[in-house]
Enzyme design. Structure first.
Site, PDB file in Angstrom:
ATOM      1  N   LYS A  54       0.847  -1.203   0.000  1.00 56.95           N
ATOM      2  CA  LYS A  54       0.000   0.000   0.000  1.00 56.95           C
ATOM      3  C   LYS A  54       0.881   1.252   0.000  1.00 56.95           C
ATOM      4  O   LYS A  54       0.636   2.201  -0.759  1.00 56.95           O
ATOM      5  CB  LYS A  54      -0.943  -0.016   1.215  1.00 56.95           C
ATOM      6  CG  LYS A  54      -2.044  -1.052   1.072  1.00 56.95           C
ATOM      7  CD  LYS A  54      -2.774  -1.382   2.367  1.00 56.95           C
ATOM      8  CE  LYS A  54      -3.734  -2.542   2.143  1.00 56.95           C
ATOM      9  NZ  LYS A  54      -4.406  -3.025   3.355  1.00 56.95           N
ATOM     10  N   GLN A  98      -4.774  -1.772   9.548  1.00 51.67           N
ATOM     11  CA  GLN A  98      -4.685  -3.108   8.966  1.00 51.67           C
ATOM     12  C   GLN A  98      -5.279  -4.149   9.914  1.00 51.67           C
ATOM     13  O   GLN A  98      -4.972  -4.161  11.113  1.00 51.67           O
ATOM     14  CB  GLN A  98      -3.207  -3.433   8.642  1.00 51.67           C
ATOM     15  CG  GLN A  98      -3.010  -4.709   7.856  1.00 51.67           C
ATOM     16  CD  GLN A  98      -3.597  -4.659   6.441  1.00 51.67           C
ATOM     17  OE1 GLN A  98      -3.667  -3.610   5.816  1.00 51.67           O
ATOM     18  NE2 GLN A  98      -4.014  -5.800   5.939  1.00 51.67           N
ATOM     19  N   ASP A 121     -11.391   2.370   4.039  1.00 57.35           N
ATOM     20  CA  ASP A 121     -11.720   0.942   3.976  1.00 57.35           C
ATOM     21  C   ASP A 121     -13.231   0.737   3.803  1.00 57.35           C
ATOM     22  O   ASP A 121     -13.670  -0.342   3.414  1.00 57.35           O
ATOM     23  CB  ASP A 121     -11.305   0.259   5.291  1.00 57.35           C
ATOM     24  CG  ASP A 121     -10.031  -0.560   5.165  1.00 57.35           C
ATOM     25  OD1 ASP A 121      -9.778  -1.096   4.071  1.00 57.35           O
ATOM     26  OD2 ASP A 121      -9.301  -0.661   6.171  1.00 57.35           O
TER      27      ASP A 121
HETATM   28  N1  GUN Z   1      -7.049  -7.213   6.135  1.00 57.36           N
HETATM   29  C1  GUN Z   1      -7.438  -7.985   5.098  1.00 57.36           C
HETATM   30  N2  GUN Z   1      -8.101  -7.253   4.183  1.00 57.36           N
HETATM   31  C2  GUN Z   1      -8.135  -5.989   4.653  1.00 57.36           C
HETATM   32  C3  GUN Z   1      -8.682  -4.777   4.161  1.00 57.36           C
HETATM   33  O1  GUN Z   1      -9.299  -4.702   3.089  1.00 57.36           O
HETATM   34  N3  GUN Z   1      -8.496  -3.687   4.938  1.00 57.36           N
HETATM   35  C4  GUN Z   1      -7.855  -3.738   6.135  1.00 57.36           C
HETATM   36  N4  GUN Z   1      -7.741  -2.611   6.838  1.00 57.36           N
HETATM   37  N5  GUN Z   1      -7.341  -4.846   6.630  1.00 57.36           N
HETATM   38  C5  GUN Z   1      -7.487  -5.967   5.889  1.00 57.36           C
END
Ligand code: GUN
Length: 289
Positions: A54, A98, A121
């Site tokens: 990211k 995350q 998100d």
């Molecule tokens: N962990 C697995 N997929 C995601 C996601 O789309 N966003 C976040 N913040 N954590 C994750």
């Protein structure tokens, strides 16, 4: 005939190129640089990789990125305080915590603390509600990536029988909801299957479009699909032999019309859509249409 591959790795490149141009224009016209904060608590190896990807993609696109790594011993109160600071920081337009979080931290409390306007998100209940009403500000990145894959590879969802395997808040529930909306790239008849489903194959065999987010390798075998199905495999399973999805790819591709590979399918789309949401967040917070 073997399936055509729906290559998220290629389609995501196209989306990132579009975003890079938009970011450049925002800088030129409004002196606006979208900013994303990513927070990682603990030492989960897969999460470290995701957050690293990211951050790297932000750099490629000209998006400001602030990566915050916290030790596993971080308390919930400390994390909530950090989120409050980022909620009030003007150069940060998007906040991503995350998941999964360490067990001693309540995920709900954390997700609810993020300002919905910075919730790139799309996990805050305000954004979940808006999505369900068909008026989203932020669409969760993985389902958004799936919908873009379908649209950009010319898969017609209108009136299609879509079967979703998995009912998570991150993938199953939102994608099912999005595809049933009366909109372009949607308007499907949607069935959601889960661990309580009595006869999974009965449902999957009916699917024109099968979306699998079950979290288990070979959840879907060739006997469980009909000829000509379009398969979207959201699974990310790390086996000793390498990364595999939830679908028995080699066998199912012989019956499918189109299928996403793992890796190189849905994964890269998730990151592209996070970048999209960050740019949207920056525009929204700056009153730019
Ligand atoms: N962990 C697995 N997929 C995601 C996601 O789309 N966003 C976040 N913040 N954590 C994750």
């Amino acid at each position: 005939m073997p399936a055509t591959l729906i290559k998220g790795s290629e389609i995501s490149k196209q989306i990132k190129e579009e975003l890079k141009q938009e970011v450049s224009l925002l800088k030129e016209k409004y002196n606006l640089v979208p900013g994303l904060a990513t927070i990682l608590v603990g030492e989960d190896e897969a999460s470290k990789v995701y957050v690293g990807q990211k951050e790297k993609t932000c750099k490629e696109l000209g998006i400001y990125s602030e990566r915050i790594n916290l030790p596993n011993s971080t308390t919930e109160a400390e994390l909530l305080l950090l989120i409050e600071r980022l909620n009030n920081e003007s150069k940060i337009h998007g906040i991503l915590v995350q998941l999964p979080l360490p067990k001693h931290i309540n995920e709900t409390n954390v997700l609810y603390a993020i300002d919905p306007k910075k919730d790139v998100d799309g996990f805050h209940p305000v954004n979940v509600g808006k999505l369900m009403l068909g008026e989203p500000d932020f669409i969760p990145c993985t389902p958004h990536g799936i919908q873009e894959l379908l649209i950009r590879s010319g898969v017609d969802t209108n009136g299609a029988e879509v079967v979703v395997v998995g009912r998570s808040n991150i993938v199953g529930k939102p994608i099912a909801n999005m595809l049933l909306q009366k909109k372009k790239g949607a308007n499907a008849t949607v069935t959601i299957c889960h661990t309580g489903t009595k006869d999974l194959a009965f449902h999957t065999k009916r699917a024109d479009i099968l979306i699998v987010a079950a979290g288990r390798p070979k959840t879907i075998t060739a006997e469980m699909v009909k000829e000509g199905v379009v398969v979207i495999d959201v699974g990310v399973n790390r086996l000793e032999t390498g990364l595999v999805g939830d679908v028995d790819f080699e066998a199912v591709k012989e019956k499918a019309k189109a299928i996403t590979p793992v890796p190189g399918g849905v994964g890269p789309m998730t990151i592209a859509m996070l970048m999209y949401n960050t740019v949207q967040a920056a525009k929204m917070q700056s009153g730019i249409k």
